[in-house]
Design an enzyme around this catalytic site. Structure first.
Site, PDB file in Angstrom:
ATOM      1  N   ASP A  97     -23.029 -10.058  55.688  1.00  0.00           N
ATOM      2  CA  ASP A  97     -22.148  -9.867  56.837  1.00  0.00           C
ATOM      3  C   ASP A  97     -21.411 -11.180  57.080  1.00  0.00           C
ATOM      4  O   ASP A  97     -21.942 -12.112  57.676  1.00  0.00           O
ATOM      5  CB  ASP A  97     -22.975  -9.471  58.062  1.00  0.00           C
TER       6      ASP A  97
ATOM      7  N   LYS B 102     -12.722 -10.461  61.950  1.00  0.00           N
ATOM      8  CA  LYS B 102     -12.389 -11.658  62.727  1.00  0.00           C
ATOM      9  C   LYS B 102     -11.260 -12.508  62.139  1.00  0.00           C
ATOM     10  O   LYS B 102     -10.094 -12.230  62.332  1.00  0.00           O
ATOM     11  CB  LYS B 102     -13.654 -12.480  62.969  1.00  0.00           C
TER      12      LYS B 102
ATOM     13  N   PHE C  16     -26.583 -10.057  64.482  1.00  0.00           N
ATOM     14  CA  PHE C  16     -25.644  -9.225  65.245  1.00  0.00           C
ATOM     15  C   PHE C  16     -24.715  -8.532  64.272  1.00  0.00           C
ATOM     16  O   PHE C  16     -24.073  -9.180  63.436  1.00  0.00           O
ATOM     17  CB  PHE C  16     -24.823 -10.066  66.228  1.00  0.00           C
TER      18      PHE C  16
END
Length: 431
Positions: free
Chosen positions: A239, A268, A138
């Site tokens: 990532d 995040k 993702f």
């Protein structure tokens, strides 16, 4: 009608259907690992805003830093009137991100923007167009993010043609029948059948797949990818948007693999609840884009930058990397003890405090999203917020703040165990 239900009715009328919601619990206030809703109900938060508040809701040092910045200025746009703490945070990330080489950083606002900019930088640096990602990965909901994401529903369904020159290789997950050797062989086949490696700018991969199911990249796989990238002049992008900032027991998950990516994306947990994202990488690669080619109006907002400085301080001062290892070990031990009585549990995994449990149907041996969702719903009834994930929607992921207090953590484990055992008794045992 309760307050939650009343707001939910308004939400249905006012908010686009495409904004999915895991719960219908509307937050009123939060502190560390606890949330109270508008009806006064208390919940233990095992989601942390999807790995955002690793340092807990409203950590005092983060709030103090934000309040101090509010008293100075809130926005100038760094590309118009710059500010020193943006530069200082870049210096700190350049030192922290894995890689024994000179690095530079650019700040943006979201994880998807970080991925988009990493691809832009890779293409500018290599002069190549193609990118390889992995099934189950993702990387965001923007168009390049969707193209890279290896999961169709709900992320790609209905949105038309994806950007071109994006290819996928199977992610090595032994539980689902894909070995490291098979994944690497498929990558080589991709290079022979679909795209010349001389056209590939980058390979992008999460050290632990987030939405894909919390599958950790197997030991040695990154080293082999690094060799392939070096052989063909391809850049390696890690990532770290969900894995970064103490979540896996290291500041960055790539530290577990002993491999330095060329570019690292992060967001995040970086700013403890405030919007901030970044790309950090080799200095010469980061400098490939022309002035003005990178950035954004809100990129590196002063509030997010101030919060991020406090987050990095808290991780170091409170030893949160070690704390993540301790909490994760306790959680996995508790789940292993439950597994003896609950055959629906087929796997318990994850480094540090980035953990997951996977459920299958006992009779068919196939993934069981029904059992998984029942556990999540039962836990919510008891006051524990859980998240599901996985290509087959049969995985529960655990993302509590790393700052969770021991008594609250113990309470959460008790609620989790009760939820799993009750669902097994009601659904599994009668299946």
């Amino acid at each position: 009608m309760g307050k939650n239900a009343a707001i939910q009715g308004r939400k249905t009328d006012a908010i686009a259907r495409g904004v999915g919601m895991m719960t219908q619990v509307y937050a009123d206030r939060a502190e560390n690992a606890e949330i109270w809703d508008v009806e006064g109900n208390r919940y233990i938060d095992f989601a942390a805003g999807i790995a955002v508040v690793n340092t807990g809701h409203r950590h005092p040092k983060v709030i103090e830093a934000v309040k101090a910045q509010l008293d100075r200025f809130t926005h100038t746009c760094h590309q118009v009137v710059p500010y020193e703490n943006y530069v200082h945070l870049a210096e700190r990330l350049n030192a922290l991100v894995p890689g024994d080489f000179e690095k530079k950083t650019v700040f943006v606002t979201t994880g998807a923007e970080a991925v988009e900019n990493a691809i832009k930088i890779a293409r500018a640096a290599t002069g190549r167009p193609a990118v390889v990602a992995f099934s189950g990965g993702f990387h965001g909901r923007t168009f390049m993010g969707m193209a890279l994401t290896g999961k169709v529903f709900p992320y790609k369904a209905g949105f038309g043609a994806m950007p071109g020159d994006v290819f996928h290789a199977p992610f090595p997950a032994a539980l689902h029948g894909v070995s490291v050797e098979q994944s690497l062989a498929a990558l080589e086949t991709l290079f022979k059948a679909d795209v010349d490696p001389a056209r590939v700018a980058a390979i992008i991969l999460e050290p632990v797949q987030g939405e894909g199911g919390f599958y950790e990249v197997p030991a040695g796989f990154f080293k082999q990818l690094r060799e392939i990238c070096d052989r063909h002049g391809i850049l390696l992008i890690a990532d770290e948007i969900q894995t970064g900032f103490a979540r896996t027991g290291k500041m960055f998950a790539m530290e577990h693999h002993g491999v330095a990516p060329d570019l690292t994306t992060m967001a995040k947990g970086l700013a403890g609840g405030f919007p901030l994202a970044a790309v950090t990488g080799r200095a010469d690669i980061m400098d490939a884009a022309n002035p003005g080619g990178l950035g954004g109006t809100y990129g590196g907002n002063p509030i997010g930058i101030a919060a991020a400085h406090a987050v990095l301080d808290v991780i170091e001062e409170e030893g949160l990397c070690d704390r993540a290892m301790q909490l994760g070990n306790r959680l996995k031990q508790r789940l292993q003890a439950i597994r003896e009585d609950v055959p629906e549990i087929v796997d318990i995994r994850g480094p540090g405090f980035m953990n997951a449990i996977e459920f299958n149907d006992v009779k068919t041996g196939k993934p069981s999203p029904d059992f998984t969702n029942a556990v999540k719903a039962r836990a919510l009834e008891k006051g524990l917020i859980l998240l599901t994930c996985g290509v087959y929607a049969n995985v529960i992921r655990f993302l509590s703040p790393v700052t969770i207090q021991d008594p609250v953590f113990q309470e959460a484990l008790d609620l989790l165990e009760a939820s799993i055992r009750e669902v097994h008794a009601e659904i599994g045992a009668t299946a």
